[in-house]
Design a protein around this motif. Structure first.
Motif, PDB file in Angstrom:
ATOM      1  N   THR A  74       1.060  -1.694  -0.196  1.00  0.00           N
ATOM      2  CA  THR A  74       0.305  -0.045  -0.118  1.00  0.00           C
ATOM      3  C   THR A  74       0.374   0.872  -0.376  1.00  0.00           C
ATOM      4  OG1 THR A  74       0.364   0.052   2.416  1.00  0.00           O
ATOM      5  CG2 THR A  74      -1.891  -0.506   1.244  1.00  0.00           C
ATOM      6  N   TRP A  75       2.715   1.401   0.974  1.00  0.00           N
ATOM      7  CA  TRP A  75       2.677   2.238   1.072  1.00  0.00           C
ATOM      8  C   TRP A  75       3.691   2.594  -0.555  1.00  0.00           C
ATOM      9  CZ3 TRP A  75       8.120   2.211   0.853  1.00  0.00           C
ATOM     10  CH2 TRP A  75       9.007   3.135   0.552  1.00  0.00           C
ATOM     11  N   VAL A  76       4.078   1.529  -1.123  1.00  0.00           N
ATOM     12  CA  VAL A  76       4.826   1.151  -2.811  1.00  0.00           C
ATOM     13  C   VAL A  76       4.245   2.007  -3.769  1.00  0.00           C
ATOM     14  CG1 VAL A  76       5.624   0.062  -4.131  1.00  0.00           C
ATOM     15  CG2 VAL A  76       6.067  -0.438  -2.182  1.00  0.00           C
ATOM     16  N   GLU A  77       2.565   1.711  -3.429  1.00  0.00           N
ATOM     17  CA  GLU A  77       1.835   1.992  -4.369  1.00  0.00           C
ATOM     18  C   GLU A  77       1.385   3.623  -4.301  1.00  0.00           C
ATOM     19  OE1 GLU A  77      -1.482  -0.245  -6.651  1.00  0.00           O
ATOM     20  OE2 GLU A  77      -1.512  -0.827  -4.303  1.00  0.00           O
ATOM     21  N   ARG A  78       1.405   3.835  -3.212  1.00  0.00           N
ATOM     22  CA  ARG A  78       1.156   5.219  -2.985  1.00  0.00           C
ATOM     23  C   ARG A  78       2.361   6.474  -3.491  1.00  0.00           C
ATOM     24  NH1 ARG A  78      -1.920   5.619   2.904  1.00  0.00           N
ATOM     25  NH2 ARG A  78      -2.008   7.721   2.281  1.00  0.00           N
ATOM     26  N   ARG A  79       3.632   5.488  -3.079  1.00  0.00           N
ATOM     27  CA  ARG A  79       5.500   6.199  -3.414  1.00  0.00           C
ATOM     28  C   ARG A  79       4.564   6.036  -4.812  1.00  0.00           C
ATOM     29  NH1 ARG A  79       7.371   9.431  -0.159  1.00  0.00           N
ATOM     30  NH2 ARG A  79       9.621   9.872  -1.396  1.00  0.00           N
ATOM     31  N   GLN A  80       4.569   5.361  -5.575  1.00  0.00           N
ATOM     32  CA  GLN A  80       4.974   4.995  -7.114  1.00  0.00           C
ATOM     33  C   GLN A  80       3.813   5.555  -8.051  1.00  0.00           C
ATOM     34  OE1 GLN A  80       5.497   1.403  -7.773  1.00  0.00           O
ATOM     35  NE2 GLN A  80       6.085   2.079 -10.029  1.00  0.00           N
ATOM     36  N   ILE A 120      -0.577 -10.605 -19.060  1.00  0.00           N
ATOM     37  CA  ILE A 120      -2.044  -9.785 -19.297  1.00  0.00           C
ATOM     38  C   ILE A 120      -3.589 -10.668 -18.450  1.00  0.00           C
ATOM     39  CG2 ILE A 120      -4.344  -9.170 -21.098  1.00  0.00           C
ATOM     40  CD1 ILE A 120      -1.456  -9.364 -22.989  1.00  0.00           C
ATOM     41  N   THR A 121      -3.773 -11.947 -18.318  1.00  0.00           N
ATOM     42  CA  THR A 121      -4.300 -12.490 -17.884  1.00  0.00           C
ATOM     43  C   THR A 121      -3.959 -12.351 -16.302  1.00  0.00           C
ATOM     44  OG1 THR A 121      -2.918 -15.078 -18.047  1.00  0.00           O
ATOM     45  CG2 THR A 121      -5.113 -13.817 -19.686  1.00  0.00           C
ATOM     46  N   ILE A 122      -2.464 -12.503 -15.171  1.00  0.00           N
ATOM     47  CA  ILE A 122      -2.406 -12.429 -13.896  1.00  0.00           C
ATOM     48  C   ILE A 122      -2.942 -10.851 -13.316  1.00  0.00           C
ATOM     49  CG2 ILE A 122      -1.041 -14.519 -13.894  1.00  0.00           C
ATOM     50  CD1 ILE A 122       0.730 -11.893 -13.273  1.00  0.00           C
ATOM     51  N   PHE A 123      -3.850  -9.815 -14.733  1.00  0.00           N
ATOM     52  CA  PHE A 123      -4.060  -8.617 -14.150  1.00  0.00           C
ATOM     53  C   PHE A 123      -5.802  -8.641 -13.976  1.00  0.00           C
ATOM     54  CE2 PHE A 123      -0.342  -6.737 -15.591  1.00  0.00           C
ATOM     55  CZ  PHE A 123      -0.027  -5.640 -14.825  1.00  0.00           C
ATOM     56  N   ALA A 124      -6.238  -9.649 -14.820  1.00  0.00           N
ATOM     57  CA  ALA A 124      -7.420  -9.687 -14.780  1.00  0.00           C
ATOM     58  C   ALA A 124      -7.517 -10.681 -13.430  1.00  0.00           C
ATOM     59  CB  ALA A 124      -8.180 -10.696 -16.028  1.00  0.00           C
ATOM     60  N   GLU A 125      -6.941 -12.125 -13.064  1.00  0.00           N
ATOM     61  CA  GLU A 125      -7.553 -12.394 -11.758  1.00  0.00           C
ATOM     62  C   GLU A 125      -7.207 -11.626 -10.587  1.00  0.00           C
ATOM     63  OE1 GLU A 125      -7.717 -16.227 -12.416  1.00  0.00           O
ATOM     64  OE2 GLU A 125      -9.080 -15.994 -13.987  1.00  0.00           O
ATOM     65  N   THR A 126      -6.030 -11.449 -10.790  1.00  0.00           N
ATOM     66  CA  THR A 126      -5.947 -10.349  -9.534  1.00  0.00           C
ATOM     67  C   THR A 126      -6.726  -9.374  -8.974  1.00  0.00           C
ATOM     68  OG1 THR A 126      -3.895  -9.400  -9.862  1.00  0.00           O
ATOM     69  CG2 THR A 126      -3.267 -11.179  -9.167  1.00  0.00           C
ATOM     70  N   ASN A 127      -7.414  -9.172 -10.208  1.00  0.00           N
ATOM     71  CA  ASN A 127      -8.473  -8.086 -10.125  1.00  0.00           C
ATOM     72  C   ASN A 127      -7.962  -6.550  -9.645  1.00  0.00           C
ATOM     73  OD1 ASN A 127     -11.583  -8.111 -10.728  1.00  0.00           O
ATOM     74  ND2 ASN A 127     -11.739  -9.555  -8.144  1.00  0.00           N
ATOM     75  N   ARG A 128      -7.135  -6.454 -10.535  1.00  0.00           N
ATOM     76  CA  ARG A 128      -6.500  -5.398 -10.753  1.00  0.00           C
ATOM     77  C   ARG A 128      -6.550  -4.308 -12.192  1.00  0.00           C
ATOM     78  NH1 ARG A 128      -2.767  -3.422  -6.269  1.00  0.00           N
ATOM     79  NH2 ARG A 128      -1.744  -2.313  -8.535  1.00  0.00           N
ATOM     80  N   LEU A 129      -6.428  -2.712 -12.024  1.00  0.00           N
ATOM     81  CA  LEU A 129      -6.343  -2.278 -12.775  1.00  0.00           C
ATOM     82  C   LEU A 129      -5.608  -2.536 -14.217  1.00  0.00           C
ATOM     83  CD1 LEU A 129      -6.755   1.027 -10.868  1.00  0.00           C
ATOM     84  CD2 LEU A 129      -7.121   0.950 -13.916  1.00  0.00           C
ATOM     85  N   PRO A 130      -5.583  -2.753 -15.462  1.00  0.00           N
ATOM     86  CA  PRO A 130      -6.694  -2.173 -15.628  1.00  0.00           C
ATOM     87  C   PRO A 130      -8.149  -2.894 -16.204  1.00  0.00           C
ATOM     88  CG  PRO A 130      -5.575  -3.111 -17.337  1.00  0.00           C
ATOM     89  CD  PRO A 130      -5.021  -2.502 -16.206  1.00  0.00           C
ATOM     90  N   VAL A 182       2.138  -2.035 -10.258  1.00  0.00           N
ATOM     91  CA  VAL A 182       2.360  -1.070  -9.991  1.00  0.00           C
ATOM     92  C   VAL A 182       1.696   0.721 -10.926  1.00  0.00           C
ATOM     93  CG1 VAL A 182       2.132   1.271  -8.407  1.00  0.00           C
ATOM     94  CG2 VAL A 182       2.808  -1.251  -7.647  1.00  0.00           C
ATOM     95  N   GLN A 183       2.955   0.517 -11.514  1.00  0.00           N
ATOM     96  CA  GLN A 183       3.315   1.288 -13.053  1.00  0.00           C
ATOM     97  C   GLN A 183       2.743   1.114 -13.491  1.00  0.00           C
ATOM     98  OE1 GLN A 183       5.898   2.677 -13.332  1.00  0.00           O
ATOM     99  NE2 GLN A 183       5.602   4.004 -14.768  1.00  0.00           N
ATOM    100  N   VAL A 184       1.540  -0.439 -14.461  1.00  0.00           N
ATOM    101  CA  VAL A 184       0.301  -0.290 -15.056  1.00  0.00           C
ATOM    102  C   VAL A 184      -0.730   0.194 -14.461  1.00  0.00           C
ATOM    103  CG1 VAL A 184      -1.024  -2.169 -16.416  1.00  0.00           C
ATOM    104  CG2 VAL A 184       1.283  -1.965 -16.002  1.00  0.00           C
ATOM    105  N   ARG A 185      -0.999  -0.485 -13.016  1.00  0.00           N
ATOM    106  CA  ARG A 185      -2.325   0.419 -12.483  1.00  0.00           C
ATOM    107  C   ARG A 185      -2.533   2.268 -12.888  1.00  0.00           C
ATOM    108  NH1 ARG A 185      -4.621   0.403  -6.172  1.00  0.00           N
ATOM    109  NH2 ARG A 185      -6.301   1.286  -6.761  1.00  0.00           N
ATOM    110  N   PHE A 186      -1.394   2.984 -12.401  1.00  0.00           N
ATOM    111  CA  PHE A 186      -1.037   4.523 -12.655  1.00  0.00           C
ATOM    112  C   PHE A 186      -1.257   4.635 -14.512  1.00  0.00           C
ATOM    113  CE2 PHE A 186      -0.934   3.554  -8.007  1.00  0.00           C
ATOM    114  CZ  PHE A 186      -2.305   3.922  -8.328  1.00  0.00           C
ATOM    115  N   THR A 187      -1.014   3.958 -14.907  1.00  0.00           N
ATOM    116  CA  THR A 187      -0.333   4.708 -16.657  1.00  0.00           C
ATOM    117  C   THR A 187      -1.895   3.766 -17.505  1.00  0.00           C
ATOM    118  OG1 THR A 187       2.148   3.451 -16.151  1.00  0.00           O
ATOM    119  CG2 THR A 187       0.594   3.507 -18.129  1.00  0.00           C
TER     120      THR A 187
END
Lengths: 176, 363
Positions: free
Chosen positions: B25-31, B215-225, B320-325
């Protein structure tokens, strides 16, 4: 000894789960206890040394098929008061009476049963694949055709009245 | 002695798994702050030692623990209380499959830093990851709230659609390395490939599989995008609407543990796992043993553990980078990507790999 006791406890829990599935009134509760039953079944496979069967049991049944079941149950989301009331009829009592001899026959068989010991180190996926795709290829393919037939039959039965494309429209508005 | 080692490894993996969520959570907010040219949380510290704000996770955890435990009257009690446990339990259980080092002997006892090594290998991982969807689905249904229900429905449909592509994308790896055992796959990857030019990693052997799996693990873990189950712009927060305090954070514990487990799996299958590039376990021992003597095997284990953690951290930073990009997908785009693009691509990839391998084995 420990093996037998553990397996007995697991089997009793399994029966409890499947009985709960059929008598619990809420659909989601029934689905959840069915998932619990599948998990216990895979524990039993794991205890008997069939690790591959155990994992496939979870992935295919508990992880994929039941997700679709839960999806449909949640999508319809029938309120509890709209669920059909269960009435015990004469046919139910008769079928229970008829099933008692079968129960006795099965339990005689079960009481004489010994837990088989499988050497889990020697069963590999390669052996399972060789059995399935070389030794028993024809029965395996025939079973897949049987499943295909069942699928087509299910679609045919569901589409019996071709006139109404939107069957949910008439009088079954569950959306709140 | 073996039992004591097993318990130590189990506790170690569990502790690492529990500490991923607060740290991330900290890494995500910092990045996120760095991407958006802000500073981010950098103030909280102990006795004036701020250390880039690393006290923030502790403060967050204390806040969440002492928050009032909201208990809505209109929920389905049993499923409402049990749902947050499912993602965290399955996420931590999936971590048990990852090998954190090679099997070795310490003081005459066999020591395996992999908690669960069964014949079915990493298929057990998929069993755990496919069970984790019930947490989101049951939370959505039991909250008795329209937005939650929509979130739960979206999660289950999304999970089913992407699980197929994920499973198919890994079959080429199994075909190439001829085993399901993660230890053996990692060992096979520690050699060199293409005349010693590249390490023999899965990413160089099956690049298409790597990208499909990523790509599929982004979908499986319910992460953005692909976090349409939450989708705060459309569903407020989806399945999380009725949750608060520690129960809410249990979902995040599960999500981050599952992310961490997936980064472990992707490192083991495609990036050489715990092995350093160009160095097998034996050659590493040959280098370290003359310097440290009998403590060499412990040093080798620590080196391998650190290698795997570094690889996993890089994957987590990519998450994290993909989440905010990348912006969030629309739901029809998500389904189209899953069924029309990824599934046929995975099938073609499997077919081509099988053809090439079959041709080279006939030759």
């Amino acid at each position: 000894m420990i093996m037998t006791v553990t397996l007995t406890i697991l089997c009793l829990l399994l029966i409890l789960c499947f009985v709960t599935t059929s008598i619990i009134p809420t659909p989601v509760g029934a689905c959840a206890s069915l998932i619990g039953g599948f998990l216990l079944l895979s524990f039993i496979y794991g205890f008997l040394g069939a690790h591959f069967a155990a994992v496939i049991q979870i992935i295919v049944y508990a992880g994929a098929i039941m997700v679709v079941f839960v999806f449909v149950v949640m999508l319809l989301n029938v309120p509890t008061q709209d669920l059909p009331k269960v009435k015990i009829s004469l046919a139910d009592i008769l079928s229970i009476l008829l099933s008692i001899p079968v129960l006795i026959l099965v339990s005689i068989k079960i009481l004489n049963w010994q837990a088989p010991m499988i050497d889990s180190q020697n069963v590999e996926m390669k052996d399972i694949a060789r059995k399935m795709f070389i030794d028993y290829l024809w029965p395996f393919e025939l079973i897949s055709f049987l499943l295909l037939t069942a699928l087509v039959a299910a679609i045919t039965v569901a589409h019996k009245n071709k006139g109404s494309r939107y069957m949910l429209k008439e009088g079954s508005d569950h959306g709140r | 002695m073996t039992i004591i080692f097993s318990i130590i490894v189990f506790a170690m993996v569990l502790i690492v798994g529990f500490h991923v969520a607060p740290l991330m959570t900290w890494v995500e907010r910092r990045q996120c702050a760095f991407i958006q040219r802000r500073v981010g949380p950098n103030r909280v510290g102990i006795f004036g030692f701020t250390l880039f704000g690393l006290g923030q996770p502790i403060a967050d955890a204390v806040k969440l623990l002492f928050k009032e435990d909201g208990n809505p009257s209109y929920v389905q009690p049993f499923f409402y209380f049990i749902a947050p446990l499912i993602p965290s339990v399955t996420g931590l259980a999936a971590l048990m499959v990852i090998p954190f080092g090679a099997q070795d002997t310490f003081f005459g006892t066999v020591f395996s830093p992999q908690v669960l090594s069964v014949g079915a290998g990493f298929l057990l991982f998929f069993a755990m990851s496919s069970m984790s969807v019930y947490g989101v689905t049951l939370a959505g249904w039991s909250s008795n709230n329209k937005y939650s229900l929509l979130g739960g429905l979206r999660a289950s449909a999304q999970m089913i659609s992407y699980e197929l592509g994920m499973g198919l994308s890994l079959i080429p790896i199994v075909l190439i390395y001829q085993t399901l055992d993660l230890q053996q796959i990692v060992y096979a990857q520690s050699h060199s490939y293409l005349f010693g030019f590249l390490p023999d990693w899965g990413i160089f052997r099956a690049p298409v599989s790597f990208f499909i799996f990523l790509i599929t693990i982004f979908a499986e873990t319910n992460r953005l995008p692909f976090d349409l189950a939450e989708g705060e712009a459309e569903l407020i927060a989806g399945f999380l609407v009725e949750y608060g305090g520690m129960r809410w954070s249990l979902f995040f514990l599960g999500e981050y543990a599952m992310m961490f487990a997936f980064s472990g799996l992707i490192s083991c299958l495609f990036l050489g796992g715990y092995s350093l590039p160009y160095l097998t376990h034996e050659s590493l021992i040959h280098i370290v043993q003359p310097i440290l003597g009998s403590f060499g095997s412990i040093a080798v284990f620590l080196i391998e553990f650190a290698t795997l953690i570094v690889k996993m951290s890089i994957i987590m930073l990519i998450f994290v980078q993909v989440r905010f990009t990348v912006p969030r997908f629309r739901y029809d785009q998500l389904m189209k990507l899953g069924w029309v693009t990824i599934l046929p691509l995975a099938l073609i990839n499997l077919f081509v790999t099988a053809l090439v391998l079959g041709y080279s084995s006939f030759k």
